[in-house]
Design an enzyme around this catalytic site. Structure first.
Site, PDB file in Angstrom:
ATOM      1  N   ARG A  53     -16.050  45.397 -53.158  1.00 51.06           N
ATOM      2  CA  ARG A  53     -15.379  44.999 -51.924  1.00 51.06           C
ATOM      3  C   ARG A  53     -15.632  43.512 -51.728  1.00 51.06           C
ATOM      4  O   ARG A  53     -16.663  42.981 -52.147  1.00 51.06           O
ATOM      5  CB  ARG A  53     -15.917  45.785 -50.728  1.00 51.06           C
ATOM      6  CG  ARG A  53     -15.772  47.294 -50.853  1.00 51.06           C
ATOM      7  CD  ARG A  53     -16.442  47.997 -49.685  1.00 51.06           C
ATOM      8  NE  ARG A  53     -16.317  49.455 -49.767  1.00 51.06           N
ATOM      9  CZ  ARG A  53     -17.228  50.259 -50.302  1.00 51.06           C
ATOM     10  NH1 ARG A  53     -18.341  49.742 -50.824  1.00 51.06           N
ATOM     11  NH2 ARG A  53     -17.044  51.568 -50.329  1.00 51.06           N
TER      12      ARG A  53
ATOM     13  N   HIS B 230      -8.762  43.218 -52.154  1.00 49.14           N
ATOM     14  CA  HIS B 230      -8.948  44.653 -52.348  1.00 49.14           C
ATOM     15  C   HIS B 230      -8.056  45.179 -53.475  1.00 49.14           C
ATOM     16  O   HIS B 230      -8.365  46.217 -54.078  1.00 49.14           O
ATOM     17  CB  HIS B 230      -8.662  45.406 -51.051  1.00 49.14           C
ATOM     18  CG  HIS B 230      -9.521  46.618 -50.871  1.00 49.14           C
ATOM     19  ND1 HIS B 230     -10.893  46.551 -50.671  1.00 49.14           N
ATOM     20  CD2 HIS B 230      -9.222  47.934 -50.875  1.00 49.14           C
ATOM     21  CE1 HIS B 230     -11.388  47.768 -50.543  1.00 49.14           C
ATOM     22  NE2 HIS B 230     -10.399  48.629 -50.680  1.00 49.14           N
TER      23      HIS B 230
ATOM     24  N   ARG C 162      -9.944  45.523 -56.638  1.00 52.02           N
ATOM     25  CA  ARG C 162     -10.761  46.752 -56.637  1.00 52.02           C
ATOM     26  C   ARG C 162      -9.889  47.946 -57.023  1.00 52.02           C
ATOM     27  O   ARG C 162     -10.281  48.780 -57.853  1.00 52.02           O
ATOM     28  CB  ARG C 162     -11.363  46.937 -55.249  1.00 52.02           C
ATOM     29  CG  ARG C 162     -12.180  48.221 -55.039  1.00 52.02           C
ATOM     30  CD  ARG C 162     -12.820  48.148 -53.652  1.00 52.02           C
ATOM     31  NE  ARG C 162     -13.319  49.418 -53.155  1.00 52.02           N
ATOM     32  CZ  ARG C 162     -14.529  49.912 -53.427  1.00 52.02           C
ATOM     33  NH1 ARG C 162     -15.351  49.237 -54.218  1.00 52.02           N
ATOM     34  NH2 ARG C 162     -14.919  51.058 -52.905  1.00 52.02           N
TER      35      ARG C 162
ATOM     36  N   TYR D 178      -6.636  57.443 -56.115  1.00 51.39           N
ATOM     37  CA  TYR D 178      -6.164  56.642 -57.246  1.00 51.39           C
ATOM     38  C   TYR D 178      -5.388  57.501 -58.240  1.00 51.39           C
ATOM     39  O   TYR D 178      -4.368  57.081 -58.777  1.00 51.39           O
ATOM     40  CB  TYR D 178      -7.345  55.952 -57.934  1.00 51.39           C
ATOM     41  CG  TYR D 178      -8.018  54.937 -57.039  1.00 51.39           C
ATOM     42  CD1 TYR D 178      -7.400  53.718 -56.761  1.00 51.39           C
ATOM     43  CD2 TYR D 178      -9.244  55.199 -56.442  1.00 51.39           C
ATOM     44  CE1 TYR D 178      -8.000  52.783 -55.923  1.00 51.39           C
ATOM     45  CE2 TYR D 178      -9.850  54.272 -55.607  1.00 51.39           C
ATOM     46  CZ  TYR D 178      -9.227  53.069 -55.357  1.00 51.39           C
ATOM     47  OH  TYR D 178      -9.810  52.153 -54.517  1.00 51.39           O
TER      48      TYR D 178
END
Length: 339
Positions: free
Chosen positions: A162, A263, A266, A298
């Site tokens: 993060r 982000h 990530r 995801y």
């Protein structure tokens, strides 16, 4: 009539009230501080109001709503960020309810402002491996600033961290000898140790050597800082990413989304681990998720994962192809009529 100095109460809020609230995490405090930094900048630059002369009675519901609209319409902030800024302001006005009961009605009207609904598009912004390569090829690694920018972008992607975790890094959190690791402080003050690959180690070493951060006396020094030697802010890292993203996108627009945020790197790392068939449990621990159900988003968002799953299922169910060469030619002739 009693004057309610805005600055006096804001100082009391941050120096006395917030430290007494044990449920406020360090990241929440930083987020609230950033919200008021932007709010005071708006008052100064847009409204020509000097913060030191502002009074509580200068601020009402319309004032706050105008600020929130400015964030979205003029500054391009997302609805989610707009809601976060609103939460910070409302926390302050809850404090004022207790400190200045005379302003109860004013505070209540501000507290009545609703957070806007965030549309869930079902889409997640992430970059392909090819796009990541193009992005990381953008910083000029021969310059001091370029080395820093490359180290930030590489570490963001390679660790799946993060942005706040990168901001909070001190030199002592990096182990650059084999096996190389980085210690990240995540949500809820939970620590996780993430391996970093040799290419990333070389990039970080080059950067740290250039900024003389490899000496032992610098162990408590922030890894990334600005010209004033202060830790980079979220906005600072966002600016660095956006700058190189726009350069990389000029001749490669097909590989990149329209907008980017830290982000997204990530998300990209998580997607690439999934595509490499890494177990969800490991990805959960890598990202610092509490539950694997969070990590499953995801798998649900990645069309390639879905395609492979469907193909695997079809291979087990559908009969093998039995078309002859003549059948295929007839089928192709038929299809040409409709293409």
């Amino acid at each position: 009539m009693k004057e309610y100095n805005f600055g006096k109460y804001l100082s009391s809020y941050f120096l006395s009230y917030i430290p007494s609230r044990m449920d406020y995490s360090e990241n929440t405090v930083k987020s609230y501080r950033d919200a008021f930094t932007i709010f005071l900048r708006y008052c100064t630059k847009v409204l020509n109001l000097k913060p030191e002369k502002m009074k509580i009675t200068d601020i009402n519901k319309d004032f706050i709503e105008d600020f929130l609209n400015w964030l979205v319409d003029k500054k391009g902030y997302s609805i989610k960020t707009r809601n976060q800024r609103l939460a910070a302001l409302q926390s302050f006005f809850r404090f004022l309810q207790i400190e200045t009961p005379e302003n109860l009605e004013r505070c209540n009207s501000i507290l009545s402002i609703k957070a806007k609904k965030v549309q869930n598009t079902g889409q997640m912004t992430y970059l392909s491996i090819n796009a990541i390569r193009k992005l990381l090829a953008t910083p000029n690694s021969k310059t001091k600033e370029g080395k820093r920018d490359l180290a930030i972008l590489t570490l963001l992607y390679d660790t799946g961290a993060r942005v706040q975790e990168i901001i909070d890094l001190n030199v002592c959190d990096l182990r650059l000898s084999s096996p190389a690791t980085v210690k990240l402080l995540g949500k809820g003050q939970k620590v996780r140790v993430i391996p970093i690959n040799p290419q990333t180690v070389n990039i970080i070493k080059s950067y740290m050597d250039n900024y003389q951060l490899l000496d032992e006396e610098n162990l408590k020094t922030p890894v990334f800082f600005n010209k004033q030697k202060r830790r980079l802010s979220r906005a600072g890292i966002g600016y660095i990413l956006k700058k190189h993203f726009e350069i990389a996108r000029i001749n490669n627009s097909n590989h990149f989304p329209v907008k980017i945020s830290p982000h997204a790197l990530r998300h990209s790392k998580a997607m690439h681990l999934l595509e490499a068939n890494v177990n969800l449990i490991y990805i959960r621990d890598f990202l610092g998720h509490v539950s694997v159900s969070t990590t499953e988003i995801y798998a649900k968002a990645n069309p390639e994962i879905k395609r492979k799953a469907i193909e695997a299922a079809n291979n087990n169910v559908l009969p093998e192809e039995t078309l002859t060469t003549n059948d295929k030619e007839v089928l192709l002739d038929w299809l040409k009529e409709f293409i």
